[in-house]
Design a protein around this motif. Structure first.
Motif, PDB file in Angstrom:
ATOM      1  N   THR A   1      10.023  -1.397  15.460  1.00 47.64           N
ATOM      2  CA  THR A   1       8.691  -1.273  16.428  1.00 47.64           C
ATOM      3  C   THR A   1       9.641  -0.628  17.865  1.00 47.64           C
ATOM      4  O   THR A   1       8.930   0.034  18.534  1.00 47.64           O
ATOM      5  CB  THR A   1       8.042  -2.465  16.981  1.00 47.64           C
ATOM      6  OG1 THR A   1       8.773  -3.376  17.421  1.00 47.64           O
ATOM      7  CG2 THR A   1       6.975  -2.907  15.697  1.00 47.64           C
ATOM      8  N   HIS A   2      10.701  -1.012  17.958  1.00 52.99           N
ATOM      9  CA  HIS A   2      11.585  -0.546  19.023  1.00 52.99           C
ATOM     10  C   HIS A   2      13.077  -0.263  18.654  1.00 52.99           C
ATOM     11  O   HIS A   2      13.498  -1.127  18.176  1.00 52.99           O
ATOM     12  CB  HIS A   2      11.447  -1.664  20.451  1.00 52.99           C
ATOM     13  CG  HIS A   2      10.156  -1.501  20.893  1.00 52.99           C
ATOM     14  ND1 HIS A   2       8.982  -2.410  20.123  1.00 52.99           N
ATOM     15  CD2 HIS A   2       9.345  -1.325  22.042  1.00 52.99           C
ATOM     16  CE1 HIS A   2       8.033  -2.335  20.932  1.00 52.99           C
ATOM     17  NE2 HIS A   2       8.130  -1.249  22.084  1.00 52.99           N
ATOM     18  N   THR A   3      13.493   0.608  19.273  1.00 53.95           N
ATOM     19  CA  THR A   3      14.789   1.023  19.031  1.00 53.95           C
ATOM     20  C   THR A   3      15.693   0.588  20.498  1.00 53.95           C
ATOM     21  O   THR A   3      15.126   0.515  21.498  1.00 53.95           O
ATOM     22  CB  THR A   3      15.410   2.292  18.915  1.00 53.95           C
ATOM     23  OG1 THR A   3      14.961   3.334  19.648  1.00 53.95           O
ATOM     24  CG2 THR A   3      14.785   2.869  17.358  1.00 53.95           C
ATOM     25  N   VAL A   4      17.044   0.134  20.270  1.00 57.70           N
ATOM     26  CA  VAL A   4      17.850   0.066  21.197  1.00 57.70           C
ATOM     27  C   VAL A   4      18.873   1.092  21.585  1.00 57.70           C
ATOM     28  O   VAL A   4      19.517   1.359  20.470  1.00 57.70           O
ATOM     29  CB  VAL A   4      18.516  -1.368  21.299  1.00 57.70           C
ATOM     30  CG1 VAL A   4      19.543  -1.736  22.351  1.00 57.70           C
ATOM     31  CG2 VAL A   4      17.696  -2.479  20.941  1.00 57.70           C
ATOM     32  N   GLU A   5      18.709   1.600  22.811  1.00 60.15           N
ATOM     33  CA  GLU A   5      19.449   3.122  22.878  1.00 60.15           C
ATOM     34  C   GLU A   5      20.408   2.988  24.217  1.00 60.15           C
ATOM     35  O   GLU A   5      19.854   2.413  25.308  1.00 60.15           O
ATOM     36  CB  GLU A   5      18.587   4.247  22.947  1.00 60.15           C
ATOM     37  CG  GLU A   5      17.659   4.292  21.654  1.00 60.15           C
ATOM     38  CD  GLU A   5      16.881   5.361  21.560  1.00 60.15           C
ATOM     39  OE1 GLU A   5      17.273   6.418  22.291  1.00 60.15           O
ATOM     40  OE2 GLU A   5      15.864   5.508  20.675  1.00 60.15           O
ATOM     41  N   ARG A   6      21.538   3.657  24.263  1.00 64.12           N
ATOM     42  CA  ARG A   6      22.155   3.874  25.191  1.00 64.12           C
ATOM     43  C   ARG A   6      22.636   4.969  25.407  1.00 64.12           C
ATOM     44  O   ARG A   6      23.592   5.256  24.291  1.00 64.12           O
ATOM     45  CB  ARG A   6      23.236   2.847  25.610  1.00 64.12           C
ATOM     46  CG  ARG A   6      23.986   3.127  26.810  1.00 64.12           C
ATOM     47  CD  ARG A   6      24.887   1.941  27.377  1.00 64.12           C
ATOM     48  NE  ARG A   6      25.420   1.184  26.315  1.00 64.12           N
ATOM     49  CZ  ARG A   6      25.975  -0.065  26.390  1.00 64.12           C
ATOM     50  NH1 ARG A   6      25.508  -0.917  27.571  1.00 64.12           N
ATOM     51  NH2 ARG A   6      26.292  -0.677  25.301  1.00 64.12           N
ATOM     52  N   GLY A   7      22.499   6.083  26.203  1.00 60.39           N
ATOM     53  CA  GLY A   7      23.149   7.383  26.202  1.00 60.39           C
ATOM     54  C   GLY A   7      22.772   8.184  25.062  1.00 60.39           C
ATOM     55  O   GLY A   7      23.887   8.900  24.556  1.00 60.39           O
ATOM     56  N   GLY A   8      22.048   8.011  24.108  1.00 62.73           N
ATOM     57  CA  GLY A   8      21.470   8.721  23.114  1.00 62.73           C
ATOM     58  C   GLY A   8      21.847   8.164  21.803  1.00 62.73           C
ATOM     59  O   GLY A   8      21.818   8.521  20.740  1.00 62.73           O
ATOM     60  N   ASP A   9      22.846   7.043  21.990  1.00 60.46           N
ATOM     61  CA  ASP A   9      23.189   6.224  20.759  1.00 60.46           C
ATOM     62  C   ASP A   9      22.285   5.187  20.534  1.00 60.46           C
ATOM     63  O   ASP A   9      21.752   4.541  21.288  1.00 60.46           O
ATOM     64  CB  ASP A   9      24.749   5.735  21.060  1.00 60.46           C
ATOM     65  CG  ASP A   9      25.772   6.329  21.425  1.00 60.46           C
ATOM     66  OD1 ASP A   9      25.493   7.500  20.483  1.00 60.46           O
ATOM     67  OD2 ASP A   9      26.710   6.363  21.840  1.00 60.46           O
ATOM     68  N   LEU A  10      22.116   5.276  19.039  1.00 65.07           N
ATOM     69  CA  LEU A  10      21.216   3.903  18.585  1.00 65.07           C
ATOM     70  C   LEU A  10      22.030   2.604  18.415  1.00 65.07           C
ATOM     71  O   LEU A  10      23.114   2.948  17.673  1.00 65.07           O
ATOM     72  CB  LEU A  10      20.559   4.253  17.275  1.00 65.07           C
ATOM     73  CG  LEU A  10      19.531   5.357  17.210  1.00 65.07           C
ATOM     74  CD1 LEU A  10      19.005   5.938  15.939  1.00 65.07           C
ATOM     75  CD2 LEU A  10      18.162   4.769  17.941  1.00 65.07           C
ATOM     76  N   LEU A  11      21.708   1.644  19.144  1.00 65.12           N
ATOM     77  CA  LEU A  11      22.670   0.323  19.219  1.00 65.12           C
ATOM     78  C   LEU A  11      21.783  -0.752  18.798  1.00 65.12           C
ATOM     79  O   LEU A  11      22.536  -1.692  18.374  1.00 65.12           O
ATOM     80  CB  LEU A  11      22.733   0.105  20.825  1.00 65.12           C
ATOM     81  CG  LEU A  11      23.651   1.118  21.607  1.00 65.12           C
ATOM     82  CD1 LEU A  11      23.769   0.855  22.730  1.00 65.12           C
ATOM     83  CD2 LEU A  11      24.794   1.405  20.749  1.00 65.12           C
ATOM     84  N   GLY A  12      20.667  -0.684  17.995  1.00 68.20           N
ATOM     85  CA  GLY A  12      20.017  -1.669  17.474  1.00 68.20           C
ATOM     86  C   GLY A  12      18.425  -1.435  17.383  1.00 68.20           C
ATOM     87  O   GLY A  12      17.770  -0.243  17.777  1.00 68.20           O
ATOM     88  N   TYR A  13      17.869  -2.419  16.826  1.00 69.04           N
ATOM     89  CA  TYR A  13      16.220  -2.339  16.845  1.00 69.04           C
ATOM     90  C   TYR A  13      15.718  -3.722  16.799  1.00 69.04           C
ATOM     91  O   TYR A  13      16.238  -4.843  16.807  1.00 69.04           O
ATOM     92  CB  TYR A  13      15.794  -1.504  15.566  1.00 69.04           C
ATOM     93  CG  TYR A  13      15.641  -2.563  14.382  1.00 69.04           C
ATOM     94  CD1 TYR A  13      14.406  -3.166  13.950  1.00 69.04           C
ATOM     95  CD2 TYR A  13      16.630  -2.901  13.565  1.00 69.04           C
ATOM     96  CE1 TYR A  13      14.417  -4.149  12.952  1.00 69.04           C
ATOM     97  CE2 TYR A  13      16.739  -3.525  12.379  1.00 69.04           C
ATOM     98  CZ  TYR A  13      15.455  -3.960  12.325  1.00 69.04           C
ATOM     99  OH  TYR A  13      15.466  -5.184  10.953  1.00 69.04           O
TER     100      TYR A  13
END
Length: 118
Positions: free
Chosen positions: A32-44
């Motif tokens: 339902t949600h992604t974890v992002e930093r600087g355009g990188d996908l880091l989790g969900y």
């Protein structure tokens, strides 16, 4: 460095999310949600997007056919409430373990469940 952000999931991110998770030996389940930093996908995270069923049925007093009838009743109840998926836990010693795939359940991996009162 910026703190990671929670971003509402969009289906176009699924292939990249699956690839990143697989590289880290994980799978992606109904995000339902992604974890992002600087355009990188880091989790969900998957927040309340799937029904969860936990059960115990007496292995001596309930016959296998009765067990399946009860499980089918619960699945129908969930379906009528609009649920599209059912998440359940199955102990490795359970007689159901060997037939879960046969009944349409996909094994997502193994792990222990934790409960926290909020």
């Amino acid at each position: 460095m910026n703190f990671p952000r929670l971003v509402p999931f969009t289906p176009d991110k699924l292939p990249a999310l699956q690839e990143a998770a697989a590289a880290d030996q994980h799978c992606v389940v109904l995000p339902t949600h992604t974890v992002e930093r600087g355009g990188d996908l880091l989790g969900y995270f998957s927040l309340a997007n799937v029904a969860t069923t936990l059960m115990w049925l007496d292995s001596q007093k309930i016959m296998p056919r009765e067990s399946m009838g009860l499980i089918n009743s619960i699945e129908l109840y969930l379906h009528l409430r609009g649920c599209e998926h059912n998440f359940t836990c199955c102990d490795p010693k359970s007689p159901f373990r060997a037939v879960m795939n046969h009944f349409g359940y996909q094994m997502l991996g193994s792990g222990d469940f934790f409960l926290k009162k909020l």
